[in-house]
Design a protein around this motif. Structure first.
Motif, PDB file in Angstrom:
ATOM      1  N   ALA A  14       0.834  -1.206   0.000  1.00  0.00           N
ATOM      2  CA  ALA A  14       0.000   0.000   0.000  1.00  0.00           C
ATOM      3  C   ALA A  14       0.869   1.257   0.000  1.00  0.00           C
ATOM      4  O   ALA A  14       0.579   2.221  -0.715  1.00  0.00           O
ATOM      5  N   ARG A  17       2.379   1.629  -3.469  1.00  0.00           N
ATOM      6  CA  ARG A  17       1.377   2.100  -4.427  1.00  0.00           C
ATOM      7  C   ARG A  17       1.175   3.598  -4.277  1.00  0.00           C
ATOM      8  O   ARG A  17       1.171   4.340  -5.255  1.00  0.00           O
ATOM      9  N   HIS A  18       1.042   4.059  -3.054  1.00  0.00           N
ATOM     10  CA  HIS A  18       0.856   5.491  -2.812  1.00  0.00           C
ATOM     11  C   HIS A  18       2.032   6.292  -3.369  1.00  0.00           C
ATOM     12  O   HIS A  18       1.839   7.296  -4.060  1.00  0.00           O
ATOM     13  N   VAL A  35      -2.335   4.155 -12.494  1.00  0.00           N
ATOM     14  CA  VAL A  35      -2.893   2.848 -12.127  1.00  0.00           C
ATOM     15  C   VAL A  35      -2.411   1.773 -13.096  1.00  0.00           C
ATOM     16  O   VAL A  35      -2.097   0.651 -12.685  1.00  0.00           O
ATOM     17  N   ASN A  39      -0.499  -1.501 -11.856  1.00  0.00           N
ATOM     18  CA  ASN A  39      -1.016  -2.838 -12.147  1.00  0.00           C
ATOM     19  C   ASN A  39      -0.048  -3.657 -12.990  1.00  0.00           C
ATOM     20  O   ASN A  39       0.108  -4.862 -12.779  1.00  0.00           O
ATOM     21  N   TYR A  73      -0.664  -3.600  -3.411  1.00  0.00           N
ATOM     22  CA  TYR A  73      -0.008  -2.705  -4.372  1.00  0.00           C
ATOM     23  C   TYR A  73      -0.861  -2.500  -5.623  1.00  0.00           C
ATOM     24  O   TYR A  73      -1.007  -1.387  -6.103  1.00  0.00           O
ATOM     25  N   THR A  74      -1.407  -3.569  -6.159  1.00  0.00           N
ATOM     26  CA  THR A  74      -2.218  -3.438  -7.362  1.00  0.00           C
ATOM     27  C   THR A  74      -3.572  -2.836  -7.005  1.00  0.00           C
ATOM     28  O   THR A  74      -4.002  -2.883  -5.868  1.00  0.00           O
ATOM     29  N   THR A  75      -4.235  -2.278  -7.976  1.00  0.00           N
ATOM     30  CA  THR A  75      -5.374  -1.412  -7.678  1.00  0.00           C
ATOM     31  C   THR A  75      -6.588  -1.713  -8.539  1.00  0.00           C
ATOM     32  O   THR A  75      -7.029  -0.875  -9.305  1.00  0.00           O
ATOM     33  N   THR A  78      -9.500   0.824  -7.905  1.00  0.00           N
ATOM     34  CA  THR A  78      -9.238   2.131  -8.505  1.00  0.00           C
ATOM     35  C   THR A  78      -9.373   2.044 -10.023  1.00  0.00           C
ATOM     36  O   THR A  78      -9.918   2.945 -10.658  1.00  0.00           O
ATOM     37  N   HIS A  79      -8.895   0.960 -10.582  1.00  0.00           N
ATOM     38  CA  HIS A  79      -9.025   0.754 -12.025  1.00  0.00           C
ATOM     39  C   HIS A  79     -10.505   0.715 -12.410  1.00  0.00           C
ATOM     40  O   HIS A  79     -10.914   1.342 -13.396  1.00  0.00           O
TER      41      HIS A  79
END
Length: 118
Positions: A14, A17-18, A35, A39, A73-75, A78-79
């Motif tokens: 997390a 990713r941020h 994103v 990803n 980490y992957t989103t 959000t995607h």
């Protein structure tokens, strides 16, 4: 012990990713572009972890990296918001391109990561 590994990996995922999204947005990327990068790189890391886990990798690798780190980490959520937003504002071509790129890059990079470790 497995739950702790997943939690530590998730916290790191997390945070990464941020940091990646903020850095890319600061460099002018759209949220959808950031994103996509997250990803795609997450898919590569997951492929590498899965490939190692199918061999003689230590038992902590998949919970820490695959489930914890890559999961946070992957989103995907959000995607999904980015695609839905594009569709709601009649940017259909952008929504379809976003879907296709995330799927194609994700599959390609997971496969590459897995193949590299075989």
């Amino acid at each position: 012990m497995t739950a702790l590994l997943v939690a530590v990996g998730a916290a790191l995922g997390a945070l990464c990713r941020h940091l990646v999204v903020e850095r890319l947005r600061g460099a002018g990327a759209t949220t959808a572009g950031a994103v996509l990068v997250v990803n795609a790189t997450g898919s590569l890391v997951l492929g590498l972890a899965a490939g190692h886990a199918s061999g003689a990798a230590p038992g902590w690798l998949l919970p820490l990296v695959g489930i914890g780190f890559c999961g946070a980490y992957t989103t995907f959520a959000t995607h999904a918001v980015e695609v839905a937003s594009a569709l709601r504002t009649r940017r259909t071509r952008q929504a379809l391109a976003d879907l296709a790129l995330n799927l194609a890059l994700g599959l390609a990079l997971v496969s590459l990561g897995w193949a590299v470790t075989a």
